[in-house]
Design an enzyme around this catalytic site. Sequence first.
Site, short mmCIF file in Angstrom:
data_model
loop_
_atom_site.label_atom_id
_atom_site.label_comp_id
_atom_site.label_asym_id
_atom_site.label_seq_id
_atom_site.Cartn_x
_atom_site.Cartn_y
_atom_site.Cartn_z
N TRP A 150 -49.56 4.55 63.23
CA TRP A 150 -48.39 3.89 63.84
C TRP A 150 -48.35 4.11 65.35
CZ3 TRP A 150 -43.70 5.28 66.31
CH2 TRP A 150 -43.54 6.65 66.53
N GLU A 263 -38.00 8.26 71.18
CA GLU A 263 -37.80 7.46 69.97
C GLU A 263 -37.30 8.31 68.80
OE1 GLU A 263 -37.79 4.33 69.20
OE2 GLU A 263 -37.80 4.52 67.01
N ARG A 458 -54.09 14.78 57.84
CA ARG A 458 -53.28 13.60 57.51
C ARG A 458 -54.14 12.35 57.65
NH1 ARG A 458 -49.50 12.81 62.92
NH2 ARG A 458 -48.76 11.03 61.72
#
Length: 534
Positions: A150, A263, A458
Site C-alpha cells: 500500500w 495519515e 510480512r
Amino acid sequence: MEAVNTHADHGHHDRGHDDHDHKPTGLKRWLMSTNHKDIGTMYLWFSFFMFIVGGIMALVIRSELFQPGLQIVKPEFFNSMTTYHGLIMVFGAIMPAFVGFANWLIPMQIGAADMAFPRMNNLSFWLLPPAAFLLIGAQFAPGGGAGVGWTLYAPLSTQAGPAMDLTIFAIHILGMSSIMGSINIITTLLNMRAPGMALMKMPMFCWTWLITAYLLVAVMPVLAGAVTMTLTDRHFGTHFFNAAGGGDPVLYQHIFWFFGHPEVYIIAIPAFGVVSQVIPAFSRKPLFGYASMVYATASIAILSFMVWAHHMYTAGMPVQAQLYFMYATVLIAVPTGVKVFNWVATMWRGSLTFETPMLFAIGFLFLFTLGGFTGLVLSITPVDVQLHDTYYVVAHFHYVMVAGALFSAFAGIYFWLPKWTGRMYDEKLGRIHFWLSLVFFNLTFFVQHFLGLAGMPRRIPDYALQFAEFNAISSVGAFGFGFSQLLFLYIVIKTITSGEKAPDRPWEGADSLEWTHLPSPAPFHSFVEPPVIK
Ligand code: CU1
C-alpha cells in the site's frame, strides 16, 4: 450562502415523505444531494461496502497463510491482495467512515443548518465510487493488480504493470475528495457555529475533526506529489526515484511517509473524538480535562509531521537522524498518555453502564493503548531494525487501525444510530457483536506479535514451518472476525427496518442521576441535537 436544501427535521419524521417542500426523491435525492445527513449516510454505507471488499481481500490473504506452502493463490495475486487490502481499508473504509460521522454530526453539534459548501460536499462524496471502481478494477488490468504494497514504494511502483496507473489515478481522486471534504469541515467549524459556541466549547468530536481536516489539507497534496512523480517516472522520462538517472528511491520513502505518518493520525484523531463523546455519556460525567484534550490532540497533530523517518530506520540514515526520529516519536506518547488518562479519569467514579457503544469504547481504550505501546516499541531504532518488515509491525498497526479506528467507529455508530434512524438497535445483538469482534480480533492479531518476534516477514504468501501454528490461529480468527461483521450488517438493517422507536435522549436513561443537572460545559453535549447555549 446559497440556498441550502436541508431536511429541517427536528425529530424523527419518516424521511421518505416530501409533501411540503421541494426535496428531490428517489435516485435524485442521493445523486444530487446537498444534504449533510444524506451525504453522511452515503459515506457510511460506502465505507461499509469497501470494508466488506477489503475484508474479503484480507480473507484471501489469511486463507493462503492458513498453512505453509502455496495452496490457494499465486504469489503475484497475493501481493496484489495485500496492496489493495491496505489501500481500500485506509482510503475507502476508515477515512470515509469518519467523514460520514463528520457530515452527520458537525453541523448539528455546532448548530449550523448544513455544511458550508453543500454542493462541494456532494462532489466530495461522488468522487469516491469512481476511485473505488479503479482500485477494484485494477485487479483486472493486464498483469493483474500492482503488488507493490500500500506504500507504493519505488522502484517497484515505477516498474509495475498498468494497474499501477489506475491506482495512481484512484489516489489522486481520493485526495481531491479528502481535500474538498476538509475545506468544507474547516469552513463549517470556523464560520458557522451558533452564537455563543466558542471554539473551546465545541464538542470534542468537532475539535478532533478540525485538527484532522488541517492535517488532511497539509499532507494529501504531498501524497499526490509522490504518486505524480511515480507517474512521470513511469511514463514521461523523469528519474526522481531512479538512481541510474541521478534520482533516489529513498526520496520516495521520505515523501510518502511525510504523508503517511500524519495519515495515521488522520485516521486515529476522529476516532479519539468519537470515544471522547461516548465515554462521558456512559459514565454520566463530563469529559475529564476538556482543554487538555484539545491541546493534546493538537500536539499529536503537530508532532506527527516531525517523525516520518521512523518508518525508514533500515533505509540507511546517520545515527544522529536515527536518534532524532526516535526521540521525537517517543515524545508523541506524552500527549497520547494525556488522552488515555483523561478517558480513564472520565470513567473514574462515574455511574458506568455498559451498553454496546460503551463496550466498544472501552475495547478501543484497552486495545488502542496496546497498539500505542507496540508503536513505542517499534519507535526504538535498534529494536525496529530487528522487527522491521515483520509481522510484529502488522500486529501493531492492526491494533491501531482495527481495534482503534474501527472499534471507535462501531462505538459511534451504535451511539448515534438511534439519532440517525429514529430507532433503537437490538442491544443484545449489539453486545454479541462486540464480544465476537473482541475475541476474534485478538485471536487474529495478538498471535501476530509472536510471529513477528520470531522473525516471520510480512507480505509473503509462504513461510517456514515453525510459524504454522500461530498462522493457523490467526486465520481462524480472521474468518471469525469477518463473519461477525455480517451480524453488524444484520443489526443495522434490523434497526432501520423494524427497530423500536428511539426516545429523544436514548442514553440518558437514568434521568434522576445528578449528572444531568451538572453545570456542564458545551462539550458535554454528546448528542447530535443542536446544543443549548446559555
Ligand atoms: Cu509513523
